[in-house]
Scaffold this active site. Structure first.
Site, short mmCIF file in Angstrom:
data_model
loop_
_atom_site.label_atom_id
_atom_site.label_comp_id
_atom_site.label_asym_id
_atom_site.label_seq_id
_atom_site.Cartn_x
_atom_site.Cartn_y
_atom_site.Cartn_z
N PHE A 94 -57.47 29.73 -24.85
CA PHE A 94 -58.00 28.88 -23.79
C PHE A 94 -59.38 28.40 -24.17
O PHE A 94 -60.10 29.06 -24.91
CB PHE A 94 -58.10 29.67 -22.48
CG PHE A 94 -56.80 30.28 -22.06
CD1 PHE A 94 -55.96 29.61 -21.19
CD2 PHE A 94 -56.40 31.51 -22.56
CE1 PHE A 94 -54.75 30.15 -20.82
CE2 PHE A 94 -55.19 32.06 -22.20
CZ PHE A 94 -54.36 31.37 -21.32
N THR A 129 -52.27 33.49 -26.57
CA THR A 129 -52.52 32.15 -26.05
C THR A 129 -54.03 31.96 -26.04
O THR A 129 -54.78 32.88 -25.72
CB THR A 129 -51.94 32.01 -24.64
OG1 THR A 129 -50.53 32.01 -24.73
CG2 THR A 129 -52.37 30.69 -24.01
#
Lengths: 369, 369
Positions: free
Chosen positions: B265, B263
């Site tokens: 960010f 993921t």
């Protein structure tokens, strides 16, 4: 100072920092090499005690003793804890079961105690954590024992009665209370909801800022936050996580009367821990009836000048009229004066079990969360 | 080796470790002193840029380059990050707003990027984080931009369109998927529920281990876990936190087909970041209609040999037939070849906005949670 001499000074400072970083890094690498050596020797001996709580505590206490600033002791012990944690994990990371879910204070306690280079395993219930460590699926377990707001203490104490595990460490984390409400201003608050213990811990603040406002005790601060999230004129006392989870604005922060409000956790393991010179011993004592007996029980310690740090009573599950006392004594079970006190208590009690002798917590500081 | 020579070796190793710890600690103290000096000079200049993303990235890259083992680069950069973070916090800790609640991957990304010596502020929604940083209530914000399972990407992209903030960093965390179920064994699983993207990410594993079992897409993996928690023969694909939260046993762990599933960010700030030599530039490009235009848009980059790392299209909110493209280009906007490509794209597009040039993420590693 002129801008150009400032720039020179900044550039010089940066160079010195870079040189320091290279040296710090090289020394950490050297430390890791030695940790691998230690692991090889222990493996050759068939030993599996790579993590030694008493050794960790001693090293970290020396860090705090040597500290000449400007970083505070808590920060410096945290950094050195992480270095130790990373070196230890070179062999294989410690598995630590804890009362989840992730993001709780108990997880923060795991990292505070073991550093971040561990495999932290969240579990749903305190008895699961005991089982995981007993079965060897985890090296250690971390459970709350004095949680001022949620009242989970009793489960941990009850499990300790029948478990083969030893307490081999403790962790204390600072806990903050906030006033959460949709009311917008304090004037709009008509009712404050929280666990009774939290209401008590914020009594002075509530008396000063919300005099005459109704206070309502509920089962937990999380439940309080959930309730007031749907109301306009009620407030809950709870932590930051609840503010976030229920999108409840923080009307006031850190409203606890006692700024050092803490939650205490126990580290459970299969090994017993040698003395470090600053230890705590937790015992379980069962007695037949309470009046008079408790005083007799405590007399030997008072006479020997041994401090009793804590005492908790719990009804025993075995017989309705029995009581268990959980007592924390300053010192280690291997110290003769502690041993004598325990022997004296044992002669008065129906039953005595040493739950563990362990180093007092090192590097106390605020929890995250 | 005899036991006594082993003991000698262990004692010697411990002494060397103690000596190293004292030196490491002293150097960290020295580093902190210099950090205070830097802060004083900057304060005298009226500067508030105590945290400089490009400087951090350079320092950490050098750490990885110098690393001769035995600790891996990710561990060593993490340790040095914590040292930097603690030194920086001597003046005042950075305030970092992030998409909460606590215990989420985004919180882990905050600590990965800034170290633990920051004030991490959980917020309920992505637009709140933008507002907090824009208003100066937080120094930086951290938001997910490529979340393979929850689909929150679009909110971040939409906010970036109208915001004055710059992207000044990125963080990538490894994400693992687990099979959660009350079924007891794989044979008992009749249905697998998850976000469609997670089902896709575990397709090979599901084909091999649960062939012919029905797969059902839902809005998020958290929702999937909630659903199957009340069933006996269904399984969810979700993370550890969901396993814990819903007391759902983990039937199989790390079932993602691609072991480097991550993921991503973004770190948002009010400052723009100078080049470090290993940078990424994110731009927003609006074009009138898609067919052909996209190809024309990408031609300048291809001709200049500039890599496009990523491209995302989003319908614009201004006009129904407009599209926004979010494009990540390798390099920094201050590099002439990147600048040229941007100029060429701008001449074709209805609108171009540079969202930020920032150091590529340093010290990639597994997330916690």
């Amino acid at each position: 100072m002129s801008n150009s001499s400032d720039s020179d000074a900044l550039a010089g400072a940066r160079e010195r920092i870079d040189a320091l970083d290279a040296r710090i890094q090289a020394l950490i690498g050297e430390r890791a090499e030695i940790a691998l050596e230690v692991a090889r020797i222990k493996q050759a001996q068939g030993r599996s005690d790579f993590y030694r709580p008493e050794r960790e505590a001693e090293v970290l206490r020396r860090v705090a003793e040597r500290n000449a600033g400007p970083l505070d002791d808590a920060t410096l012990t945290r950094l050195m804890r992480e270095v130790m944690s990373a070196c230890l994990a070179l062999e294989s990371p410690l598995k630590v079961a804890y009362l989840g879910p992730e993001g709780t204070y108990t997880q923060a306690a795991v990292y505070r105690h073991f550093g971040h280079a561990v495999d932290a395993l969240p579990r749903a219930a305190i008895d699961e954590i005991f089982r995981e460590v007993e079965a060897g699926n985890a090296d250690f377990g971390v459970v709350p024992v004095e949680n001022s707001t949620e009242g989970v203490v009793s489960h941990t104490l009850d499990q300790l009665v029948g478990s083969s595990l030893s307490i081999c460490g403790e962790v204390a984390l600072a806990v903050h209370h906030h006033l959460l409400s949709n009311a917008g201003t304090l004037d709009g608050v008509r009712r404050v909801v929280a666990h009774a213990q939290s209401l008590a811990q914020c009594r002075k603040w509530l008396d000063a800022h919300l005099p005459g406002v109704v206070r309502e005790g509920v089962s937990s601060n999380g439940e309080a936050a959930r309730m007031v999230a749907r109301e306009d004129s009620a407030a809950a006392i709870a932590g930051r996580a609840a503010s976030e989870f229920y999108s409840l604005p923080m009307l006031a922060s850190n409203i606890e009367d006692e700024p050092n409000n803490t939650t205490r956790f126990l580290v459970l393991g299969r090994q017993s821990v040698p003395a470090t010179g600053a230890d705590m011993t937790s015992i379980l004592v069962a007695i037949r009836n309470r009046p008079g007996m408790l005083h007799r029980l405590l007399t030997p310690a008072a006479e020997a000048g041994v401090d009793l740090a804590r005492i908790e009573s719990r009804p025993s599950r075995r017989q309705a009229w029995d009581y268990n006392f959980f007592i924390d004594i300053e010192g280690h079970v291997d110290e003769p004066r502690v041993r004598q006190v325990l022997d004296a208590i044992e002669s008065e009690a129906a039953f005595l079990k040493v739950l563990g002798s362990y180093p007092r917590s090192v590097g106390f500081g605020a929890g995250s969360p």
